[in-house]
Every structure is written in structure tokens, then in C-alpha cells.
Design a protein around this motif. Structure first.
Motif, short mmCIF file in Angstrom:
data_model
loop_
_atom_site.label_atom_id
_atom_site.label_comp_id
_atom_site.label_asym_id
_atom_site.label_seq_id
_atom_site.Cartn_x
_atom_site.Cartn_y
_atom_site.Cartn_z
N LEU A 1 31.49 36.95 30.72
CA LEU A 1 32.29 37.74 31.67
C LEU A 1 32.34 39.21 31.30
CD1 LEU A 1 34.10 37.77 34.16
CD2 LEU A 1 36.03 37.23 32.67
N ARG A 2 32.41 39.52 30.01
CA ARG A 2 32.44 40.92 29.59
C ARG A 2 31.14 41.63 29.94
NH1 ARG A 2 34.61 39.16 23.87
NH2 ARG A 2 32.92 37.74 24.33
N THR B 1 34.09 39.07 41.09
CA THR B 1 34.36 38.90 39.66
C THR B 1 35.83 38.62 39.40
OG1 THR B 1 32.53 40.38 39.14
CG2 THR B 1 34.14 39.98 37.40
N VAL B 2 36.70 39.37 40.06
CA VAL B 2 38.14 39.17 39.88
C VAL B 2 38.54 37.79 40.36
CG1 VAL B 2 40.42 39.92 40.65
CG2 VAL B 2 38.74 41.60 39.98
N GLY B 3 38.14 37.43 41.57
CA GLY B 3 38.53 36.14 42.13
C GLY B 3 38.01 34.97 41.32
N THR B 4 36.75 35.04 40.93
CA THR B 4 36.15 33.94 40.18
C THR B 4 36.74 33.82 38.78
OG1 THR B 4 34.09 34.24 41.40
CG2 THR B 4 33.96 33.01 39.34
N SER B 5 36.90 34.95 38.10
CA SER B 5 37.42 34.87 36.73
C SER B 5 38.88 34.43 36.70
CB SER B 5 37.23 36.20 36.02
OG SER B 5 37.93 37.23 36.69
N MET B 6 39.70 34.93 37.61
CA MET B 6 41.10 34.52 37.64
C MET B 6 41.23 33.04 38.00
SD MET B 6 42.99 37.01 36.73
CE MET B 6 42.00 38.21 35.91
N ALA B 7 40.43 32.58 38.94
CA ALA B 7 40.49 31.17 39.33
C ALA B 7 39.96 30.27 38.22
CB ALA B 7 39.70 30.94 40.61
N ARG B 8 38.95 30.69 37.54
CA ARG B 8 38.34 29.86 36.50
C ARG B 8 39.21 29.76 35.26
NH1 ARG B 8 32.78 31.83 34.71
NH2 ARG B 8 32.17 30.88 36.67
N TYR B 9 39.76 30.87 34.82
CA TYR B 9 40.48 30.86 33.55
C TYR B 9 41.96 30.54 33.69
CZ TYR B 9 36.15 32.66 31.71
OH TYR B 9 34.85 32.80 31.37
#
Length: 166
Positions: free
Chosen positions: A112-113, A157-165
Motif C-alpha cells: 500500500l505504501r 486507494t482510500v476506499g479499498t484500503s479503508m475497507a480492507r484494513y
């Protein structure tokens, strides 16, 4: 006036209770199970929540400030009419939409980074191409980069990372 003070105290108390109400139970290895409150959740995840907030804040630079505010200057610099710029921008939107499908799935295979840095780098490169581009093909590349990196991949990126983590 006594009633007003009591109402304010009641509202403040209700606000504090809402932030300290248990959100869920969680267990850290080696520790007891405890209730997670909203405030505890924000404190425990402040770095990741800050990442999501700032990436959400900065993804608007792909469209509104650059295209909407400077559209007249862009058209004048490249000698484009309203129709020419509209066609160029429309085609750039379609190309960027196709790119989101291909580049968007890379978030599943990339750290992600690194992915976030690449998306931000693409937006910066698009800004530089827009400022130094000598001809219409460079403008087209910059527009595709703005639409792809800004509202496209940053939002993704925001939507996917927040939903995933979470």
C-alpha cells in the motif's frame, strides 16, 4: 438562565457518552478482552485514519482546481476552442477510466505504501507535464494523468484500503 446551563451540560454529557460508548469488543494477544470506544479506535488507528483523510483531501486536485479554475488559461495557452478542449478532455476521461480498471487492480498485489507513492507521483508528474508541456499531446497526457491519479486512483486507494484494513 439555569435551564440553559443544564441543557448545555446534558448535551455535552450525551456527546461524551457517544464517543465513549463501546464500538466492539476486541482482544489483543496477552491482554484481556476490552470494549473499544470510538475515541480509542481513533487513537489506536490514528496513522492509518490520517492516511485515509489526507489522501481523500488531496484527490480533488485532479479536476476542480486545475481544470475548472484554469480552463480558460489552458485553452488560451494551447490555442484551443471550447469544443476542441471539450473533445480532448472527454477522450482523456475515457482513457483514464480504462486505465483505472487496469491500474486499480494493482493495489491487490502491491504494498500500500508503494502503491500510494506511485499514485501521488503520477499526479505530481501530471502537474509538471501540464506546466511544461509544449504541445497538445502533452496536454492530453497531463489530462489523462490528472483524471487517472486524482479522482480515479486516489479515491480507489482510500476506499479499498479503508475497507480492507477495517
Amino acid at each position: 438562565m439555569r435551564g440553559t446551563s443544564d441543557k448545555r451540560r446534558l448535551k455535552a454529557s450525551a456527546f461524551c457518552r457517544a464517543w465513549t460508548r463501546p464500538l466492539c469488543l476486541y482482544h489483543e494477544p496477552g491482554k484481556n478482552i476490552r470494549a473499544m470506544t470510538y475515541l480509542r479506535f481513533i487513537i489506536d488507528n490514528r496513522r492509518f485514519l490520517g492516511f485515509g483523510f489526507f489522501l481523500s483531501f488531496f484527490f480533488s486536485f485532479g479536476t476542480t482546481p486545475i481544470i475548472a479554475l484554469f480552463g480558460g488559461e489552458i485553452r488560451a495557452e494551447y490555442g484551443l476552442s471550447h469544443g476542441d478542449f471539450g473533445v480532448l478532455y472527454s477522450i482523456a476521461n475515457v482513457v483514464a477510466a480504462g486505465g483505472i480498471v487496469w491500474f486499480g487492480r494493482m493495489i491487490d498485489r502491491t504494498d500500500l505504501r508503494m502503491y500510494s507513492a506511485l499514485v501521488c507521483g503520477l499526479l505530481i508528474a501530471s502537474c509538471l507535464v501540464m506546466s511544461w508541456g509544449p504541445s497538445v499531446p502533452f496536454l492530453f497526457a497531463a489530462l489523462v494523468g490528472f483524471r487517472l491519479a486524482g479522482p480515479g486512483l486516489m479515491n480507489h486507494t482510500v476506499g479499498t484500503s479503508m475497507a480492507r484494513y477495517f
